[in-house]
Scaffold this motif. Structure first.
Motif, short mmCIF file in Angstrom:
data_model
loop_
_atom_site.label_atom_id
_atom_site.label_comp_id
_atom_site.label_asym_id
_atom_site.label_seq_id
_atom_site.Cartn_x
_atom_site.Cartn_y
_atom_site.Cartn_z
N ALA A 1 31.10 18.57 -6.92
CA ALA A 1 30.08 18.13 -7.85
C ALA A 1 30.61 18.18 -9.29
N ALA A 20 23.21 20.14 -10.76
CA ALA A 20 22.08 19.60 -10.02
C ALA A 20 20.91 19.25 -10.93
N ASP A 26 25.62 12.29 -9.75
CA ASP A 26 25.66 12.65 -8.33
C ASP A 26 25.08 14.03 -8.06
N ARG A 27 23.93 14.31 -8.66
CA ARG A 27 23.29 15.62 -8.51
C ARG A 27 22.96 15.95 -7.07
N TRP A 28 22.88 14.93 -6.23
CA TRP A 28 22.59 15.15 -4.82
C TRP A 28 23.65 16.04 -4.15
N VAL A 29 24.88 16.00 -4.65
CA VAL A 29 25.95 16.81 -4.05
C VAL A 29 25.61 18.30 -4.19
N THR A 31 22.67 19.62 -5.10
CA THR A 31 21.36 19.89 -4.49
C THR A 31 21.51 20.06 -2.98
N SER A 32 22.31 19.21 -2.36
CA SER A 32 22.57 19.33 -0.92
C SER A 32 23.27 20.64 -0.60
N ALA A 70 16.62 24.51 -5.45
CA ALA A 70 17.03 23.12 -5.31
C ALA A 70 15.90 22.14 -5.64
N PRO A 73 14.89 21.65 -10.20
CA PRO A 73 16.12 21.51 -11.00
C PRO A 73 15.87 21.75 -12.48
#
Length: 179
Positions: A1, A20, A26-29, A31-32, A70, A73
């Motif tokens: 990330a 995140a 690419d905050r999904w990385v 957060t995932s 998560a 944020p």
């Protein structure tokens, strides 16, 4: 990330939560990652039967708090999120303290659940948590480093406990007692 961020991002001074935050690349990385690690902590707490029930519950609490971090944020332009701060505090605290409720007594207790080992693990985790809190309170230059070391140790310790339980089970099945 961190590699996916536009511009410069310093992993020593930058918090993991910044990866995140709303508006992060690419905050999904991240957060995932929060969700996966938190889910594994909950699963470990549910399945770690040799551990004390209080420790298992505290570990589960830490995992659930991670999930709530998560979904809360940090805001787009820096700032403060009460939900994020609250759940991060609960999570970091629980994941640092869970060994104090997980220890067991007895001659066949896996090494990772012995009282002295659990006490030492909790002392290390709490010391790292204190370092992280001091960095936050003083706006220190090593917030990211402190958070990464703390988070890494909080993720590593349950794994070591599980491995100690597996080793203990293996020995109980395959090693004959000495006469």
């Amino acid at each position: 990330a961190a590699w996916l961020q536009r511009g410069s991002y310093d992993q020593v001074s930058g918090s993991v939560s910044a990866l995140a935050k709303l508006g992060a690349a690419d905050r999904w990385v991240m957060t995932s990652a929060f969700f996966v690690v938190a889910t594994l902590e909950v699963a470990t707490g549910l399945s770690l039967r040799p551990a004390g029930p209080a420790g298992r519950l505290i570990l589960i609490t830490g995992g659930v708090a991670g999930m709530l971090v998560a979904v809360n944020p940090l805001p787009f332009q820096g700032g403060f999120s009460l939900g994020h701060a609250f759940w991060a505090s609960v999570g970091f605290g629980a994941l640092s303290a869970w060994p104090t409720g997980a220890w067991r007594k007895g001659p066949r207790v896996p090494w990772g659940l012995r009282s002295g080992v659990c006490g030492s693990a909790a002392a290390v985790l709490i010391s790292l948590l204190v370092w992280f809190v001091v960095e936050i309170v003083t706006s220190g230059s090593q917030i990211g480093l402190a958070e990464r070391v703390l988070g890494g140790m909080q993720t590593l310790w349950p794994l070591l406990v599980v491995l100690s339980c597996r080793q203990s089970q293996y020995r109980a099945k395959h090693v004959s007692p000495r006469p």
